[in-house]
Design a protein around this motif. Structure first.
Motif, short mmCIF file in Angstrom:
data_model
loop_
_atom_site.label_atom_id
_atom_site.label_comp_id
_atom_site.label_asym_id
_atom_site.label_seq_id
_atom_site.Cartn_x
_atom_site.Cartn_y
_atom_site.Cartn_z
N GLU A 140 -4.03 5.28 8.54
CA GLU A 140 -4.75 5.29 9.82
C GLU A 140 -5.47 3.98 10.08
O GLU A 140 -5.51 3.48 11.21
CB GLU A 140 -5.78 6.43 9.84
N THR A 141 -6.06 3.38 9.02
CA THR A 141 -6.76 2.10 9.16
C THR A 141 -5.80 0.99 8.74
O THR A 141 -5.42 0.90 7.57
CB THR A 141 -8.02 2.07 8.27
N ASP A 142 -5.38 0.15 9.71
CA ASP A 142 -4.46 -0.94 9.38
C ASP A 142 -5.22 -2.10 8.74
O ASP A 142 -6.45 -2.14 8.74
CB ASP A 142 -3.68 -1.40 10.61
N LEU A 143 -4.47 -3.07 8.23
CA LEU A 143 -5.09 -4.18 7.50
C LEU A 143 -5.99 -5.03 8.39
O LEU A 143 -7.02 -5.54 7.95
CB LEU A 143 -4.00 -5.04 6.86
N SER A 144 -5.62 -5.18 9.67
CA SER A 144 -6.43 -5.98 10.59
C SER A 144 -7.80 -5.34 10.78
O SER A 144 -8.83 -6.03 10.72
CB SER A 144 -5.71 -6.09 11.94
N LEU B 61 0.82 -1.20 0.00
CA LEU B 61 0.00 0.00 0.00
C LEU B 61 0.86 1.26 0.00
O LEU B 61 0.55 2.24 -0.68
CB LEU B 61 -0.93 0.00 1.22
N ASN B 62 1.95 1.22 0.75
CA ASN B 62 2.84 2.39 0.81
C ASN B 62 3.44 2.70 -0.55
O ASN B 62 3.71 3.87 -0.87
CB ASN B 62 3.96 2.15 1.82
N ASN B 63 3.66 1.65 -1.35
CA ASN B 63 4.35 1.84 -2.64
C ASN B 63 3.41 2.18 -3.80
O ASN B 63 3.87 2.37 -4.93
CB ASN B 63 5.14 0.57 -2.99
N LEU B 64 2.12 2.24 -3.53
CA LEU B 64 1.20 2.61 -4.61
C LEU B 64 1.46 4.05 -5.03
O LEU B 64 1.48 4.96 -4.20
CB LEU B 64 -0.26 2.46 -4.14
N LYS B 65 1.65 4.26 -6.33
CA LYS B 65 1.98 5.59 -6.84
C LYS B 65 0.72 6.45 -6.96
O LYS B 65 -0.37 5.94 -7.19
CB LYS B 65 2.67 5.49 -8.20
N PRO B 66 0.85 7.76 -6.82
CA PRO B 66 -0.29 8.67 -6.98
C PRO B 66 -0.90 8.57 -8.37
O PRO B 66 -0.21 8.21 -9.34
CB PRO B 66 0.31 10.05 -6.72
N ASN B 67 -2.16 8.90 -8.46
CA ASN B 67 -2.84 8.96 -9.75
C ASN B 67 -2.23 10.11 -10.54
O ASN B 67 -2.03 11.21 -10.00
CB ASN B 67 -4.33 9.19 -9.53
N PRO B 68 -1.88 9.91 -11.80
CA PRO B 68 -1.27 11.00 -12.60
C PRO B 68 -2.13 12.26 -12.58
O PRO B 68 -3.36 12.18 -12.63
CB PRO B 68 -1.19 10.40 -14.01
N THR B 69 -1.48 13.40 -12.51
CA THR B 69 -2.20 14.68 -12.43
C THR B 69 -3.02 14.96 -13.68
O THR B 69 -4.00 15.72 -13.63
CB THR B 69 -1.21 15.83 -12.21
N ASN B 70 -2.62 14.38 -14.81
CA ASN B 70 -3.38 14.61 -16.04
C ASN B 70 -4.45 13.55 -16.29
O ASN B 70 -5.09 13.52 -17.34
CB ASN B 70 -2.43 14.67 -17.24
N ALA B 71 -4.66 12.67 -15.31
CA ALA B 71 -5.67 11.62 -15.46
C ALA B 71 -7.07 12.24 -15.42
O ALA B 71 -7.31 13.23 -14.73
CB ALA B 71 -5.52 10.59 -14.35
#
Length: 408
Positions: free
Chosen positions: A77-81, A12-22
């Motif tokens: 803030e919300t963990d996987l558990s 989850l930490n490594n998910l890249k932001p949605n492109p600004t031109n999307a």
């Protein structure tokens, strides 16, 4: 997303932001399809252009049958558990036929639903079916302000009693006198009614039954005997203003409410059926007054005023007469009746209803028939007349129909 991909915090930490031109604000990651996710179907992670990540459960509402979604929190803030626990609880609710979003929204509304909000948003639209709803507004806003803020689910009997005690410790801004017990009871009755509505519609605690109205002999017993009624009608029909005189005569012969008779139009009369139709009464229903020959003769004797649709036309353009209090005072003086405002024996415009009701009750007319004649919503309002006339049954001679024919 590959099913071989493991769902971890690092992922989850490594998910890249949605492109600004999307074109879309977010892109979705199907977390339910990931390896070892342990999540029910429909859980998504939405990643925004700023890199913010929030969890969502998409589902078909078992209530509406339409697509729906409910938030499950934000990362990190919300963990996987917690995500697994909450999403499973929501999915179980869906399987049981409950829409979790509707349920949660209702709880939020309930939590923020104060007595004031409930009165304005729920009670008042229902109360507007009756003509006296403006009285409810005035009483609630004037006397219950100190508990407006109380959440509807936290209203207690003590809150209602608090309003009672406050009113008992104040004086009326109109009269400068302490509030009458009857006035306090009307406010208490309103609060009790509001609580019962909240109990029925929102499962709020029912506390109203714990509060009793104040014990008071506040029945306005002022009414005319048969002989007095005969004299009253005679004076009324000889009153200088024909419309006002005819109005008072018919008011005391029919037992109608002041405004409901005073605002009648010529088109409300059905000459063939010998009746007057009242489309809207105090209790929200329509009502028909059936007329004797004598009453019909009174109506036919009233001069019509050009361009004024009212039977009892006033001096103002296209308006009915004003409340006939002055004329009533004049007639009482001619009859030698005292004029003592506030005295329960005093004859007022409302005494017309007591007069008709008590004369009928004194002759054993069933309460059900009295209720119909006076358009009472229930028999409780009519029972007073059996009590009013216990000591005067011998004094009052005949039934209303006989009495009217005597006047004729």
């Amino acid at each position: 997303m590959s099913k071989l991909q493991r769902l971890t915090t690092a992922f989850l930490n490594n998910l890249k932001p949605n492109p600004t031109n999307a074109k879309s604000t977010d892109y979705e990651v199907n977390l339910s399809a990931m390896k070892d996710g342990g999540l029910p179907i429909g859980v998504r992670c939405l990643v925004g252009k700023s890199g913010n990540k929030r969890f969502l459960l998409r589902y078909i509402s078992p209530v509406t049958g339409k697509k729906a979604s409910i938030g499950l929190g934000k990362h990190p803030e919300t963990d996987l558990s917690t995500l697994r626990k909450v999403s499973r609880e929501y999915r179980q609710q869906i399987l049981e036929g409950i829409d979790p979003k509707l349920e949660r929204d209702t709880e939020k509304v309930d939590a923020s639903m104060t007595l004031e909000r409930f009165f304005n948003e729920v009670y008042l639209p229902l109360a507007k079916q009756k003509r006296s709803w403006k009285d409810d507004v005035a009483r609630f806003n004037q006397h219950a302000k100190s508990i407006h803020h109380v959440p509807i689910h936290e209203l207690t009997a003590a809150h209602i009693v608090k309003v009672q005690m406050e009113m008992q410790g104040k004086v009326s801004s109109t009269t400068g006198k302490p509030y009458a017990l009857a006035t306090i009871n009307r406010v208490l009755a309103l609060l009790k009614t509001i609580n019962r509505q909240a109990y029925k519609l929102m499962d709020a605690p029912l506390v109203a039954d714990k509060v009793s109205l104040l014990r008071v002999d506040n029945v306005r017993t002022g009414y005319l005997s048969e002989q007095q009624l005969q004299a009253f009608v005679s004076h009324a029909l000889n009153y200088q203003d024909k419309q006002t005189g005819a109005f008072l005569a018919l008011l005391f012969l029919t037992g109608a409410r002041d405004k409901e008779l005073r605002f009648r139009l010529w088109t409300d009369i059905n000459w063939q059926e010998r009746s007057i139709h009242i489309p809207h009464t105090k209790n929200g229903t329509s009502h028909t007054l059936f007329l004797s020959d004598f009453m019909v003769d009174i109506l036919r004797s009233i001069p019509k005023v050009t361009n004024n649709p009212y039977i009892f036309a006033g001096h103002k353009h296209r308006k009915p007469i004003s409340p006939a209090r002055h004329a009533l005072k004049v007639i009482k003086a001619k009859m030698g009746l005292p004029d003592i405002p506030g005295d329960k024996e005093n004859i007022t415009l409302h005494s017309a209803r007591h007069t008709v009701g008590s004369l009928l009750a004194s002759q054993g007319v069933p309460l059900h028939d009295i209720a119909k004649q006076l358009n009472h919503a229930d028999l409780a309002s009519s029972r007073r007349y059996s009590k009013l006339t216990v000591g005067r049954r011998r004094e009052i001679g005949s039934k209303l129909s006989d009495m009217v024919s005597k006047i004729h």
